[in-house]
Design an enzyme around this catalytic site. Structure first.
Site, PDB file in Angstrom:
ATOM      1  N   CYS A  81     -10.559  12.149  36.116  1.00 52.81           N
ATOM      2  CA  CYS A  81      -9.842  11.411  35.070  1.00 52.81           C
ATOM      3  C   CYS A  81      -8.783  10.503  35.688  1.00 52.81           C
ATOM      4  O   CYS A  81      -7.932  10.970  36.456  1.00 52.81           O
ATOM      5  CB  CYS A  81      -9.180  12.383  34.100  1.00 52.81           C
ATOM      6  SG  CYS A  81      -8.193  11.566  32.824  1.00 52.81           S
ATOM      7  N   CYS A  89      -0.707  12.177  32.519  1.00 52.33           N
ATOM      8  CA  CYS A  89      -1.012  13.041  31.381  1.00 52.33           C
ATOM      9  C   CYS A  89      -0.813  14.509  31.745  1.00 52.33           C
ATOM     10  O   CYS A  89      -1.236  14.953  32.809  1.00 52.33           O
ATOM     11  CB  CYS A  89      -2.446  12.796  30.919  1.00 52.33           C
ATOM     12  SG  CYS A  89      -3.056  13.980  29.707  1.00 52.33           S
ATOM     13  N   CYS A  92      -4.212  18.328  31.198  1.00 53.28           N
ATOM     14  CA  CYS A  92      -5.066  19.111  32.096  1.00 53.28           C
ATOM     15  C   CYS A  92      -4.263  19.563  33.313  1.00 53.28           C
ATOM     16  O   CYS A  92      -3.420  18.823  33.822  1.00 53.28           O
ATOM     17  CB  CYS A  92      -6.264  18.282  32.567  1.00 53.28           C
ATOM     18  SG  CYS A  92      -7.428  17.856  31.248  1.00 53.28           S
ATOM     19  N   CYS A 177     -10.399  10.206  26.725  1.00 49.08           N
ATOM     20  CA  CYS A 177     -10.086  11.550  27.194  1.00 49.08           C
ATOM     21  C   CYS A 177     -11.392  12.218  27.601  1.00 49.08           C
ATOM     22  O   CYS A 177     -12.279  12.416  26.763  1.00 49.08           O
ATOM     23  CB  CYS A 177      -9.394  12.363  26.100  1.00 49.08           C
ATOM     24  SG  CYS A 177      -9.062  14.073  26.574  1.00 49.08           S
ATOM     25  N   GLN A 276     -10.994  27.517  16.461  1.00 46.71           N
ATOM     26  CA  GLN A 276     -11.120  27.447  17.912  1.00 46.71           C
ATOM     27  C   GLN A 276     -11.471  26.028  18.356  1.00 46.71           C
ATOM     28  O   GLN A 276     -12.310  25.369  17.760  1.00 46.71           O
ATOM     29  CB  GLN A 276     -12.189  28.421  18.391  1.00 46.71           C
ATOM     30  CG  GLN A 276     -11.790  29.888  18.247  1.00 46.71           C
ATOM     31  CD  GLN A 276     -10.720  30.300  19.236  1.00 46.71           C
ATOM     32  OE1 GLN A 276     -10.511  29.648  20.267  1.00 46.71           O
ATOM     33  NE2 GLN A 276     -10.029  31.383  18.935  1.00 46.71           N
ATOM     34  N   TYR A 305      -4.268  38.691  11.619  1.00 47.39           N
ATOM     35  CA  TYR A 305      -4.123  37.287  11.994  1.00 47.39           C
ATOM     36  C   TYR A 305      -5.505  36.632  11.814  1.00 47.39           C
ATOM     37  O   TYR A 305      -6.029  35.985  12.722  1.00 47.39           O
ATOM     38  CB  TYR A 305      -3.636  37.130  13.433  1.00 47.39           C
ATOM     39  CG  TYR A 305      -2.518  38.085  13.820  1.00 47.39           C
ATOM     40  CD1 TYR A 305      -1.180  37.754  13.588  1.00 47.39           C
ATOM     41  CD2 TYR A 305      -2.795  39.318  14.411  1.00 47.39           C
ATOM     42  CE1 TYR A 305      -0.155  38.633  13.952  1.00 47.39           C
ATOM     43  CE2 TYR A 305      -1.777  40.196  14.770  1.00 47.39           C
ATOM     44  CZ  TYR A 305      -0.465  39.842  14.536  1.00 47.39           C
ATOM     45  OH  TYR A 305       0.544  40.709  14.890  1.00 47.39           O
ATOM     46  N   GLU A 329      -3.330  37.333   6.897  1.00 49.37           N
ATOM     47  CA  GLU A 329      -3.085  36.024   7.500  1.00 49.37           C
ATOM     48  C   GLU A 329      -1.820  35.420   6.893  1.00 49.37           C
ATOM     49  O   GLU A 329      -1.597  35.503   5.683  1.00 49.37           O
ATOM     50  CB  GLU A 329      -4.285  35.109   7.251  1.00 49.37           C
ATOM     51  CG  GLU A 329      -4.083  33.646   7.564  1.00 49.37           C
ATOM     52  CD  GLU A 329      -3.653  33.378   8.993  1.00 49.37           C
ATOM     53  OE1 GLU A 329      -2.762  32.531   9.177  1.00 49.37           O
ATOM     54  OE2 GLU A 329      -4.210  34.017   9.912  1.00 49.37           O
ATOM     55  N   ASP A 373      -6.109  38.975  16.500  1.00 56.52           N
ATOM     56  CA  ASP A 373      -6.113  37.716  17.259  1.00 56.52           C
ATOM     57  C   ASP A 373      -4.752  37.068  17.044  1.00 56.52           C
ATOM     58  O   ASP A 373      -4.622  36.087  16.307  1.00 56.52           O
ATOM     59  CB  ASP A 373      -7.255  36.821  16.763  1.00 56.52           C
ATOM     60  CG  ASP A 373      -7.405  35.545  17.588  1.00 56.52           C
ATOM     61  OD1 ASP A 373      -6.662  35.382  18.575  1.00 56.52           O
ATOM     62  OD2 ASP A 373      -8.254  34.712  17.226  1.00 56.52           O
ATOM     63  N   CYS A 400      -5.114  34.608  23.732  1.00 58.64           N
ATOM     64  CA  CYS A 400      -5.153  33.302  24.393  1.00 58.64           C
ATOM     65  C   CYS A 400      -4.097  33.191  25.480  1.00 58.64           C
ATOM     66  O   CYS A 400      -3.961  32.141  26.098  1.00 58.64           O
ATOM     67  CB  CYS A 400      -4.983  32.178  23.368  1.00 58.64           C
ATOM     68  SG  CYS A 400      -3.404  32.221  22.490  1.00 58.64           S
TER      69      CYS A 400
END
Length: 447
Positions: A81, A89, A92, A177, A276, A305, A329, A373, A400
């Site tokens: 990139c 940027c 990443c 991108c 997701q 969640y 939730e 989650d 995550c």
């Protein structure tokens, strides 16, 4: 007596040996004086010139970018990139690492977090030490997969779309991108100017042709007429009000939701709500959770969640008419979507509110299965202790953030649960993020 202000070291350069990877997309090095450097754009084992981007004399650590590589790792590739690199940027972290090396770096981070925060080896966590690529994501050295179905572009003062630089509000204008999914790229957001707009979020649903942009105007700004390269629905974010500062989203044109496809069902996701980001992530995670829990007919399950009901729906179909699923939730819109998505499953109930507040009010004292989650910060000791008291035969924890997972695994261990199997998935290629699924069972002591 007022102390002297410490001198900034920003711009100072150090020639350093790069040590191990650390959580957050950087590696650790030390100056000749022993000061710790968190260095981006480097790889373990390299010798580089690191330029300080944040920090001052006497600080516990400094942040830096590798601006020259003197001795390169065999895992280094030229970033494909043109917008990746020092000062550019910040989206990443590992454009300069070969695909297999990226997954090894993430595995190293998970291993370190499990050891430091949970006191667990990979074997004790039931993890084979690998980070699995998503289906279709294996690419050649020097290439990156186009996986991201939701991209939030920042807009600079001239109306040019781009992405924010690392730890900065400054915008790096871009014209493409590389990690954006084809459905996002084909909208042509980067080709246009966006006067009076602060952010443009582009969403390309998986499994349907739904495309959506969510526009956040600058204070006092007006919406432009949106003409993109594909049919698209348009939403607007207004200034939030009230104590909770929740963002208010309004439909401007088209549907206020997109239709996603996963786990054999169609899911309505409204007003830019959570789904997701990787096109394969929902199916990958459902499969991992179901393999871990192995739901049985007639069981009672909790989906905490629960978002728009992804895991609740998958579990409900397996526990059958004699079973039951309760989802909790905090997002009101997500609750509405979950109830719509699962309206054909009579034994599913979705409650609105924070898990730690709603769960005690339900009067539930036991459950067979639990899936949680939580947000990036994790569930926390109080919630973990309450869940462990329900005596579930299995708990699936979707995380995550490996640090939050490790902290909560320690709390679960204290409450009588241990991981039986853990898996890690590279659902955020080229970034430092990684998704984990840990399946826990009662220990002999806690059973």
């Amino acid at each position: 007596m007022q102390s002297e202000p410490k001198a900034s070291l920003v711009g100072e350069e150090y020639e350093v040996e790069i040590g191990p990877v650390a959580h957050g997309g950087h590696c650790i090095a030390r100056t000749a004086e022993g000061q710790v450097l968190f260095v981006r754009h480097a790889l373990p084992g390299e010798r580089v010139v690191a330029r300080v981007t944040e920090g001052e004399e006497g600080a516990r650590f400094l942040r830096a970018d590798a601006v020259r590589v003197l001795d390169a790792s065999k895992d280094r590739v030229e970033a494909p990139c043109p917008f990746a690199g020092p000062g550019k940027c910040g989206g990443c972290d590992w454009q300069h690492a070969a695909p297999g090396a990226q997954r090894r770096l993430k595995a190293d981070v998970i291993t370190e977090q499990l050891a430091r925060l949970a006191g667990l080896t990979p074997e004790e966590a039931g993890w084979d030490g690998t980070v699995e690529p998503a289906p279709g994501d294996k690419v050649a050295r020097g290439e990156v997969p186009a996986w991201r179905t939701r991209v939030q572009y920042a807009v600079d003062e001239q109306g040019r779309p781009g992405l924010r630089r690392h730890r900065s509000h400054e915008v790096e204008p871009i014209d493409h991108c590389l990690i954006a999914a084809p459905g996002v790229t084909e909208l042509g957001v980067e080709k246009r100017e966006w006067p009076q707009i602060a952010t443009v979020e582009a969403i390309a649903a998986t499994g349907s042709s739904d495309r959506q942009v969510v526009l956040t105007p600058r204070p006092g700004g007006r919406l432009p007429i949106v003409e993109l390269d594909r049919p698209v629905s348009v939403l607007r974010v207004s200034e939030s009000r009230g104590r909770d500062r929740a963002r208010l989203v309004h439909r401007v044109h088209g549907r206020p939701f997109v239709r996603e496809r996963a786990a054999g069902r169609t899911w309505r996701v409204g007003e830019g709500g959570f789904w997701q980001v990787h096109s394969k992530a929902a199916d990958v995670l459902v499969e991992a959770v179901m393999q871990g829990l192995m739901p049985r007919k007639g069981e009672m399950a909790l989906d905490l969640y629960c978002g728009v009901g992804l895991f609740a729906g998958a579990i409900a179909e397996r526990v059958g008419e004699r079973g039951a699923v309760l989802g909790i939730e905090s997002s009101k819109r997500a609750v509405e979507d979950a109830r719509h998505n699962l309206q054909d499953l009579e034994r599913v109930r979705i409650e609105h509110g924070k898990v730690e507040q709603v769960l005690p009010r339900t009067g539930i004292t036991e459950a067979d299965l639990i899936v949680l989650d939580p947000p990036r910060a994790g569930a926390g000791r109080e919630t973990v202790t309450r869940l462990a008291a329900l005596g579930a035969r299995r708990i699936a924890y979707v995380a995550c953030d490996p640090a939050a997972l490790a902290r909560d695994l320690k709390y679960f261990r204290d409450a009588g649960y241990a991981p039986r199997r853990t898996r890690a998935f590279d659902l955020f290629p080229v970034t430092h993020h990684v998704e984990c699924v840990a399946v826990l069972e009662p220990t002999a002591k806690g059973s």
